[in-house]
Design a protein around this motif. Structure first.
Motif, PDB file in Angstrom:
ATOM      1  N   ARG A 119      65.792  47.925  23.160  1.00 34.69           N
ATOM      2  CA  ARG A 119      65.521  48.913  22.116  1.00 34.69           C
ATOM      3  C   ARG A 119      65.001  48.234  20.848  1.00 34.69           C
ATOM      4  NH1 ARG A 119      70.867  49.791  23.431  1.00 34.69           N
ATOM      5  NH2 ARG A 119      71.400  49.109  21.308  1.00 34.69           N
ATOM      6  N   PRO A 120      64.335  48.986  19.974  1.00 33.11           N
ATOM      7  CA  PRO A 120      63.846  48.409  18.718  1.00 33.11           C
ATOM      8  C   PRO A 120      64.950  47.756  17.894  1.00 33.11           C
ATOM      9  CG  PRO A 120      62.805  50.525  19.096  1.00 33.11           C
ATOM     10  CD  PRO A 120      63.850  50.380  20.165  1.00 33.11           C
ATOM     11  N   ASP A 121      66.134  48.363  17.855  1.00 37.46           N
ATOM     12  CA  ASP A 121      67.222  47.772  17.067  1.00 37.46           C
ATOM     13  C   ASP A 121      67.702  46.461  17.684  1.00 37.46           C
ATOM     14  OD1 ASP A 121      68.295  49.625  19.140  1.00 37.46           O
ATOM     15  OD2 ASP A 121      70.243  48.900  18.425  1.00 37.46           O
ATOM     16  N   GLN A 122      67.638  46.340  19.013  1.00 37.52           N
ATOM     17  CA  GLN A 122      68.019  45.091  19.661  1.00 37.52           C
ATOM     18  C   GLN A 122      67.000  43.995  19.359  1.00 37.52           C
ATOM     19  OE1 GLN A 122      68.341  46.808  23.683  1.00 37.52           O
ATOM     20  NE2 GLN A 122      70.491  46.137  23.719  1.00 37.52           N
ATOM     21  N   LEU A 123      65.732  44.354  19.391  1.00 41.42           N
ATOM     22  CA  LEU A 123      64.686  43.387  19.068  1.00 41.42           C
ATOM     23  C   LEU A 123      64.782  42.949  17.615  1.00 41.42           C
ATOM     24  CD1 LEU A 123      61.677  44.992  20.972  1.00 41.42           C
ATOM     25  CD2 LEU A 123      62.861  42.871  21.564  1.00 41.42           C
ATOM     26  N   GLU A 124      65.097  43.868  16.736  1.00 39.85           N
ATOM     27  CA  GLU A 124      65.254  43.532  15.327  1.00 39.85           C
ATOM     28  C   GLU A 124      66.412  42.550  15.134  1.00 39.85           C
ATOM     29  OE1 GLU A 124      66.046  45.715  10.983  1.00 39.85           O
ATOM     30  OE2 GLU A 124      65.859  46.916  12.816  1.00 39.85           O
ATOM     31  N   ASN A 129      65.317  39.089  16.492  1.00 39.67           N
ATOM     32  CA  ASN A 129      64.373  38.424  15.592  1.00 39.67           C
ATOM     33  C   ASN A 129      65.046  37.939  14.315  1.00 39.67           C
ATOM     34  OD1 ASN A 129      62.168  38.769  17.322  1.00 39.67           O
ATOM     35  ND2 ASN A 129      61.735  40.818  16.514  1.00 39.67           N
ATOM     36  N   SER A 133      59.942  42.803  27.054  1.00 38.51           N
ATOM     37  CA  SER A 133      60.313  43.312  25.737  1.00 38.51           C
ATOM     38  C   SER A 133      60.099  42.269  24.648  1.00 38.51           C
ATOM     39  CB  SER A 133      61.781  43.743  25.717  1.00 38.51           C
ATOM     40  OG  SER A 133      62.023  44.817  26.589  1.00 38.51           O
TER      41      SER A 133
END
Length: 282
Positions: free
Chosen positions: A8-13, A16, A126
């Motif tokens: 998910r975007p929050d996991q990628l954030e 990073n 991802s």
């Protein structure tokens, strides 16, 4: 192949920002059981007279042909504290082994099937990988009472491409806690770049620079339940302490590099006669 990223975007954030990510319930109880059953089968067949010791402190002194050749086969490495003064194991080989590596993902059918699963490919997709290759795999035991320390390090030091592209995929096969030797990391340390490299030359292997002194207060524990996957950026500084508890901490670890636009460094300790196949191609 139509692979869709599963992060998910929050996991990628989070990844990073911190340099690591915990994906809970990545592997099922059945999958964990199959991997553990298989490694015990391999251990049962292993002739421990071909002993080799693994150390993250003194591998440059301990390195031998057995270590080098493990890049392209299934090899067994003992804990430093597994042997007595007489040179014999203090306890059974099942409780003395440090790890099995470094090509389980290629040469054992059970580990190969699991390592090439769509879940891993989707996670790498991802993260932006286009043609990822598993360059090494390890089953790590972290034995009760003697499970060795893994000193602060970065995976890119050992598995380097130009540009750098290594990512670690560390699967807990048992609960990992501060008591039995879980991973610890310095959040955000991947943003400061690579500190040093582990180089293989004519005289063997060694680091090109001395290790910095790290403030232990900067490290945070990564405690996870069995089945959780820890994704580690190649420049993240991480470690684990000795396991002085009565409980083991089994894990299965993969290190992956990108082959699309990234060149394998010839000075790496791993030297392959045959180029490994990519997990998938986008």
């Amino acid at each position: 192949m139509g692979i869709v990223g599963n992060l998910r975007p929050d996991q990628l954030e989070f990844f990073n920002s911190r340099g690591y990510l915990v994906v809970e319930s990545f592997a099922s109880t059945e999958q964990i059981g199959a991997l553990r059953k298989r490694i015990h089968h391999l251990l049962d067949k292993f002739d421990c007279s071909t002993a080799s010791i693994f150390s993250t402190k003194n591998q440059q002194q301990l390195t031998d042909d057995y270590f080098y050749e493990s890049a392209e086969n299934i090899s067994f490495f003992f804990e430093e504290k597994a042997f007595g003064d007489d040179g014999n194991l203090k306890q059974s080989k099942e409780l003395s082994i440090n790890k099995v590596g470094h090509a389980l993902h290629e040469f054992d059918p059970v580990f190969k099937e699991f390592s090439s699963s769509g879940k891993f490919s989707s996670t790498l997709f991802s993260l932006g990988y286009k043609r990822p290759v598993v360059i090494q795999s390890m089953y790590i035991f972290k034995q009760p009472g003697i499970g060795g320390e893994v000193v602060p390090h970065q995976d890119n030091s050992f598995i380097y491409t130009e540009p750098a592209s290594c990512v670690g995929l560390w699967l807990a096969l048992e609960d990992a806690t501060v008591t039995n030797g879980c991973l610890w990391a310095i959040p955000g340390s991947q943003k400061k770049g690579l500190v040093r490299r582990f180089i293989r030359g004519e005289e063997g292997v060694s680091f090109d620079k001395l290790s910095p002194c790290y403030d232990q207060k900067e490290f945070v524990p990564i405690e996870v339940k069995a089945g959780s996957l820890v994704v580690l950026h190649g420049d993240l500084i991480h470690q684990s302490f000795e396991n002085q508890s009565p409980k083991s901490r089994h894990a299965y670890s993969l290190h992956v590099v990108e082959t699309d636009g990234c060149k394998w460094a010839k000075e790496n300790w791993i030297r392959r006669k045959v180029e490994p196949e990519p997990l998938y191609e986008s």
